[in-house]
Scaffold this active site. Structure first.
Site, PDB file in Angstrom:
ATOM      1  N   LYS A   1       2.149 -29.750 -45.540  1.00  0.00           N
ATOM      2  CA  LYS A   1       2.181 -28.312 -45.286  1.00  0.00           C
ATOM      3  C   LYS A   1       0.753 -27.748 -45.312  1.00  0.00           C
ATOM      4  O   LYS A   1      -0.188 -28.434 -45.747  1.00  0.00           O
ATOM      5  CB  LYS A   1       3.070 -27.646 -46.342  1.00  0.00           C
ATOM      6  CG  LYS A   1       4.526 -28.140 -46.328  1.00  0.00           C
ATOM      7  CD  LYS A   1       5.337 -27.477 -47.437  1.00  0.00           C
ATOM      8  CE  LYS A   1       6.726 -28.052 -47.538  1.00  0.00           C
ATOM      9  NZ  LYS A   1       7.508 -27.439 -48.639  1.00  0.00           N
TER      10      LYS A   1
ATOM     11  N   TYR B   1      13.435 -24.697 -40.960  1.00  0.00           N
ATOM     12  CA  TYR B   1      14.096 -24.411 -42.241  1.00  0.00           C
ATOM     13  C   TYR B   1      15.405 -23.632 -42.046  1.00  0.00           C
ATOM     14  O   TYR B   1      15.815 -22.903 -42.946  1.00  0.00           O
ATOM     15  CB  TYR B   1      13.145 -23.625 -43.150  1.00  0.00           C
ATOM     16  CG  TYR B   1      12.155 -24.508 -43.903  1.00  0.00           C
ATOM     17  CD1 TYR B   1      12.575 -25.595 -44.663  1.00  0.00           C
ATOM     18  CD2 TYR B   1      10.787 -24.228 -43.886  1.00  0.00           C
ATOM     19  CE1 TYR B   1      11.678 -26.387 -45.363  1.00  0.00           C
ATOM     20  CE2 TYR B   1       9.879 -25.030 -44.589  1.00  0.00           C
ATOM     21  CZ  TYR B   1      10.342 -26.099 -45.328  1.00  0.00           C
ATOM     22  OH  TYR B   1       9.460 -26.883 -46.035  1.00  0.00           O
TER      23      TYR B   1
ATOM     24  N   ASN C   1       4.226 -26.560 -52.527  1.00  0.00           N
ATOM     25  CA  ASN C   1       4.479 -27.943 -52.982  1.00  0.00           C
ATOM     26  C   ASN C   1       4.012 -29.002 -51.979  1.00  0.00           C
ATOM     27  O   ASN C   1       4.455 -30.140 -52.010  1.00  0.00           O
ATOM     28  CB  ASN C   1       5.942 -28.121 -53.405  1.00  0.00           C
ATOM     29  CG  ASN C   1       6.916 -27.883 -52.285  1.00  0.00           C
ATOM     30  OD1 ASN C   1       6.522 -27.663 -51.141  1.00  0.00           O
ATOM     31  ND2 ASN C   1       8.194 -27.933 -52.590  1.00  0.00           N
TER      32      ASN C   1
ATOM     33  N   HIS D   1       6.612 -31.914 -47.071  1.00  0.00           N
ATOM     34  CA  HIS D   1       8.032 -31.881 -46.736  1.00  0.00           C
ATOM     35  C   HIS D   1       8.502 -33.283 -46.360  1.00  0.00           C
ATOM     36  O   HIS D   1       7.769 -34.029 -45.712  1.00  0.00           O
ATOM     37  CB  HIS D   1       8.286 -30.953 -45.530  1.00  0.00           C
ATOM     38  CG  HIS D   1       9.607 -31.202 -44.878  1.00  0.00           C
ATOM     39  ND1 HIS D   1      10.772 -30.644 -45.353  1.00  0.00           N
ATOM     40  CD2 HIS D   1       9.966 -31.994 -43.836  1.00  0.00           C
ATOM     41  CE1 HIS D   1      11.789 -31.078 -44.611  1.00  0.00           C
ATOM     42  NE2 HIS D   1      11.323 -31.890 -43.680  1.00  0.00           N
TER      43      HIS D   1
ATOM     44  N   GLU E   1      14.997 -33.294 -37.290  1.00  0.00           N
ATOM     45  CA  GLU E   1      13.606 -32.852 -37.492  1.00  0.00           C
ATOM     46  C   GLU E   1      12.635 -33.636 -36.613  1.00  0.00           C
ATOM     47  O   GLU E   1      11.686 -33.063 -36.069  1.00  0.00           O
ATOM     48  CB  GLU E   1      13.242 -32.966 -38.978  1.00  0.00           C
ATOM     49  CG  GLU E   1      13.975 -31.922 -39.817  1.00  0.00           C
ATOM     50  CD  GLU E   1      13.827 -32.092 -41.322  1.00  0.00           C
ATOM     51  OE1 GLU E   1      14.385 -31.263 -42.059  1.00  0.00           O
ATOM     52  OE2 GLU E   1      13.157 -33.049 -41.767  1.00  0.00           O
TER      53      GLU E   1
END
Ligand code: GTP
Ligand code: MG
Length: 151
Positions: A9, A49, A112, A115, A126
């Site tokens: 990310k 998402y 975080n 992914h 995805e």
């Protein structure tokens, strides 16, 4: 062979963690079959998402994912979907074990750094969302016979 979608990310990219994270998947014995740096639009982040759209943090999460470059990757290997999530660690870095990527490099759930697809169906969806079929490179790595043995 099983494939999963992994993305570093914007926080992971900005913090200079690309090589560290790629290295953990590589050293484990997984094979990189696609990689690109991309700044996703907010609409694209919302698609990625989509299953979280009812959650209160959805808008902030999509703003964040589209706030800068994301390193999108597909990794291949036996059990890579489930074990890739183990390498990544628990969603909330306060709960991720030391030694996992989030445990070692992240502090809060909203930042975080990485992914990973959470199952075979999401991995398929995805990979199709982030990559065109021609961007996926099938090849044999010389290390495979040492990683898997020969039958
Ligand atoms: P991903 O690999 O990013 O999909 O994370 P995950 O599968 O471990 O968790 P999940 O799919 O449930 O949530 C997606 C992302 O939303 C997480 O990685 C977090 O960045 C964010 N997120 C999840 N729960 C919370 C929360 O309670 N608060 C905030 N601010 N963000 C959250
Ligand atoms: Mg998830």
């Amino acid at each position: 062979m099983e494939r999963t979608f992994i993305a570093i990310k914007p926080d992971g990219v900005q913090r200079g963690l690309i090589s560290e994270i790629v290295s953990r998947f590589e050293r484990k014995g997984y094979k990189l079959v696609a990689i690109k740096l991309i700044v996703p639009s907010k609409e694209f982040a919302q698609k990625h998402y989509h299953d979280l759209k009812e959650r209160p943090f959805f808008n902030g999460l999509c703003d964040f994912l589209s706030s800068g470059p994301v390193l999108a990757m597909v990794w291949e290997g036996e059990g890579v979907i489930k074990y890739g999530r183990k390498l990544i660690g628990a969603t909330d870095p306060q709960k991720s074990e030391p030694g996992t990527i989030r445990g070692d490099f992240a502090v809060v759930v909203g930042r975080n750094i990485i992914h990973g697809s959470d199952g075979p169906e999401t991995a398929k969806d995805e990979i199709a969302l982030w990559f065109e079929p021609k961007e996926l490179v099938s090849y044999t790595s010389n290390a495979e016979k040492w990683i898997y043995g020969v039958n």
